[in-house]
Design an enzyme around this catalytic site. Structure first.
Site, PDB file in Angstrom:
ATOM      1  N   GLY A 357       1.117   1.065   8.336  1.00  8.90           N
ATOM      2  CA  GLY A 357       2.470   0.573   8.131  1.00  8.90           C
ATOM      3  C   GLY A 357       3.471   1.720   8.140  1.00  8.90           C
ATOM      4  N   ASP A 474       0.320   1.716  -3.512  1.00  6.92           N
ATOM      5  CA  ASP A 474      -0.223   1.041  -2.332  1.00  6.92           C
ATOM      6  C   ASP A 474      -1.732   1.289  -2.230  1.00  6.92           C
ATOM      7  OD1 ASP A 474      -0.174  -0.604  -0.179  1.00  6.92           O
ATOM      8  OD2 ASP A 474       0.894   0.764   1.174  1.00  6.92           O
TER       9      ASP A 474
END
Ligand code: NAG
Ligand code: NAG
Ligand code: NAG
Ligand code: NAG
Ligand code: NAG
Ligand code: NAG
Ligand code: NAG
Ligand code: NAG
Ligand code: NAG
Length: 653
Positions: A357, A474
């Site tokens: 990402g 994350d």
């Protein structure tokens, strides 16, 4: 005929003939090539100056040197006293960070097959660690703090018996006779340090003494009551073992004396060869003739010149040192864009190893050091202040733990941010965990369990053990990277904060960073990440590693779509093992698997306050503390009934 006492004497003296008692010995220089009495292995070698070099600055290496003949440590089943003195120095690759240290060791064998570098110092490995049948005694001079072994700091001396966790340890230091204050000592300063290890088998007392000088101080830094008779076998080998990891040092031994029949002779630190002499031998000789000429003629002028030269050199040295200090305080270093472009062959597609990402990741090789690196390209649209950016990068770069992927540096090019990391040979964990990715390699349970443990250590470090709390924000399988030995390492830590600055909004807390399926429920409400929201994501990771699937599987039936809910259901039904990845083919330690699943559920509680802390998670995983029986009110606290369950294999069919 009457027997004279003479033959008796011979009989009694026989066992102490030098071959069996090949000591005391003393080395004030080491010679190359090495013939007996020393055995070198790993990358250990002897320098041209007669210094024993256990390791150099290569990463993940082991270097050992053992006295070739075995030495008798027990007689009539009673352990004997010993005494040793040696002079060493540790020269780190990065000035302030040593890695990993070395140990004086007494071992039943010269064969250390299977021993690992890094925190194991080339002595043991994860399976051997702690086994009483190792019969291993070691005094470690450790320059990395390993939380796994409860190390007290990154500069300590520890006494180890059969395991890497020290029986007792002490911050490195030494006493000066007549002063009760312990003087500080940095093991990896590069200075010559003398160490004495004395064991008195009668008093069952072990002393470890350090000094920067030739004379032995009266006060040891470790004085420990310990009975080594269960550890010693009749014959043992003595020597040194050193290792490096990601952090690395050169470890040197300059001299060594050893004595079973009295105190080992101290070494005269100034008589021993010096490292600074390396490559300077010729210069020195020339200097000598030069000095003679000066003396014969212009003594006074010569003296003046020497003084001026010395002043200049000292000034210059001071200057260079200051710059290096500054650079190190900043942590990671800046790379030039060209350097990275060359390393990755112009960011060639073939060099691309990942696409996340946050950006594309390229493999590269630095042309000068030949070091293999990973370069992550992140496009940054906003113009963040240079100072703020640097402070954040340096924060992340100063985080150092073997379960974290080390940030080596950065580069900025036209609004693009490039981050340089240690290259992780085996890529990210998601490749192995999800069957959908067509991965052929299936990690077995031991490997998965090890990776889970590694990640938990990394998170504890971020949350509790560093100088300030760092949230990962994350945690997911895609951010767990595997090095060449399949050790799990967390990547992308602390970066979420960096990305945040990209958002144009001036209320950044409303922007949720993370990945669906790993997001704690309160995050979507408050938008405020906490250590508990990291724990939630870690819980999801635990479940997916055991179950071999994503936290959200859109293709699955509605009751199986959300992994957490599905595992909860199976837990209530008492068929927990049904969720286990079928590719494990039933080959796993059921106690561990059930423990990890239960822990995954505990971490995935909706109520943040009910989740354990990462510190508790580590304790549960290590088995130090048993998991609570009941997981929550909705659960009927049942026992797992294996017989009631159809096997996962059948289910898939
Ligand atoms: C050790 O050093 C010698 C020269 O001093 C060199 O010839 C030899 O290859 C080295 N051995 C190893 C294992 O590095
Ligand atoms: C360390 O020693 C090994 C073996 O002698 C050698 O292959 C390696 O290049 C050395 N590394 C460094 C950084 O000098
Ligand atoms: C040697 O000593 C240990 C205890 O230190 C004892 O358990 C063992 O039986 C002894 N062995 C012999 C052969 O005497
Ligand atoms: C540790 O070393 C032992 C002995 O050589 C070996 O059998 C074992 O497989 C090693 N364990 C690991 C995890 O490398
Ligand atoms: C300790 O090592 C011995 C011999 O290598 C082995 O038989 C035993 O299973 C090991 N014990 C543990 C707890 O690993
Ligand atoms: C080491 O032993 C000493 C004396 O027995 C004790 O005071 C000290 O707390 C111990 N330290 C550690 C780290 O175990
Ligand atoms: C003892 O050492 C400490 C620390 O180096 C020093 O400050 C102190 O003055 C010394 N005391 C004596 C009596 O020398
Ligand atoms: C250890 O140090 C203490 C304190 O100096 C001393 O009394 C004792 O004799 C030493 N023991 C050994 C085995 O050297
Ligand atoms: C060993 O100890 C004996 C007795 O104290 C002493 O005479 C001898 O010098 C020592 N040898 C060495 C090499 O330390």
């Amino acid at each position: 005929m009457h027997l004279s006492p003479f033959p008796y004497l011979i009989l009694i003296l026989l066992p102490s003939i030098p071959l069996i008692h090949p000591q005391p010995f003393i080395f004030t220089t080491f010679t190359s090539p090495v013939s007996p009495p020393l055995t070198l292995n790993g990358i250990a070698n002897i320098t041209a100056d007669g210094i024993l070099k256990l390791t150099n600055a290569s990463s993940h290496q082991i270097g050992r040197c053992l006295y070739s003949n075995p030495i008798q440590f027990k007689s009539h089943n009673k352990s004997l006293s010993f005494s040793t003195a040696f002079v060493f120095s540790i020269v780190p690759n990065f000035k302030k960070l040593g890695g990993h240290g070395f140990a004086f060791t007494i071992s039943p064998t010269k064969d250390f097959t299977g021993a690992q570098p890094s925190q194991y110092l080339g002595l043991l490995n994860v399976t051997l660690n702690g086994n009483a049948s190792n019969h291993l005694f070691a005094v470690e001079f450790d320059t990395v703090q390993d939380f796994e072994f409860s190390d007290i700091n990154n500069n300590h001396v520890g006494v180890n018996v059969n395991k890497m966790k020290s029986v007792n340890s002490s911050k490195a230091g030494f006493f000066v006779d007549g002063n009760l204050t312990k003087q500080d000592l940095c093991l990896h300063s590069g200075k010559k340090i003398q160490a004495w290890i004395d064991y008195d088998a009668e008093k069952t007392e072990l002393n470890v003494t350090l000094s920067l000088f030739s004379n032995k101080p009266n006060t040891p830094i470790i004085s420990l009551p310990v009975d080594l008779s269960p550890v010693f076998q009749e014959y043992m080998y003595v020597g040194f073992s050193a290792s490096t990891g990601v952090l690395r040092s050169s470890h040197y031994i300059y001299g060594w004396s050893f004595n079973m029949s009295g105190k080992a002779e101290s070494l005269d630190v100034h008589q021993l060869p010096s490292l600074s002499q390396i490559n300077n031998n010729n210069k020195k000789k020339k200097m000598k003739t030069g000095v003679k000429v000066l003396f014969s003629g212009l003594v006074i002028l010569g003296g003046l010149i020497v003084v001026i030269v010395v002043i200049c050199v000292v000034k210059k040295l001071k200057k260079t040192e200051a710059v290096e200090d500054w650079e190190l305080d900043l942590g990671p270093r800046p790379f030039s864009y060209k350097e990275l472009k060359d390393a990755t062959k112009g960011f060639h597609e073939k060099q691309m190893v990942g696409f996340g990402g946050s950006g594309k990741v390229y493999k590269g090789v630095l042309s000068e050091s030949k070091m293999v690196i990973a370069v992550k390209r992140i496009s940054k649209k906003s113009k963040q202040g240079q100072k703020e950016f640097l402070s954040e990068i340096s924060t992340i770069g100063r985080l150092r733990h073997r379960s974290l992927v080390q940030l080596l540096g950065w580069s900025r090019n036209k609004g693009e941010l490039l981050l340089v990391y240690d290259f992780m040979a085996n890529g990210s964990l998601d490749k192995y965990v999800y069957m959908s990715n067509g991965s052929k390699v299936v990690l077995n349970w031991e490997q998965r369990f090890k990776i889970i443990n590694d990640v938990s250590y990394g998170l504890v470090y971020l949350h509790e053990e560093w100088e300030q709390t760092v949230l990962h924000r994350d945690v997911k399988a895609g951010n767990v990277l595997l090095d060449s030995d399949l050790n799990g390492r967390l990547g992308d830590f602390g970066l979420a904060k960096l990305y945040d600055h990209d958002s144009n909004s001036n209320v950044p807390t409303t922007r949720v960073v993370g990945t669906l399926g790993y997001l704690a429920p309160e995050l979507t409400r408050t938008g405020k990440p906490t250590t508990s929201s990291d724990v939630y994501a870690f819980g999801a990771l635990l479940l997916e590693v055991v179950c071999g699937r994503r936290p959200i599987e859109t293709k699955a039936s509605p009751e199986e779509m959300l992994l957490v809910d599905w595992v909860w259901d199976k837990w209530r039904e008492g068929c927990l093992v049904e969720v286990v990845d079928w590719r494990l083919k039933g080959e796993y330690n059921e106690t561990e698997v059930v423990m990890v699943l239960k822990l995954g559920l505990m971490c995935s509680r909706d109520e943040a306050s009910l989740r354990p802390s990462m510190r508790q998670v580590v304790r549960y995983l290590s088995g130090e503390v048993p998991l609570p029986e009941a997981l929550g009110s909705t659960c009927d606290g049942g026992v797992v009934k294996v017989d009631d369950c159809i096997t996962p294999m059948e289910k898939i069919k």
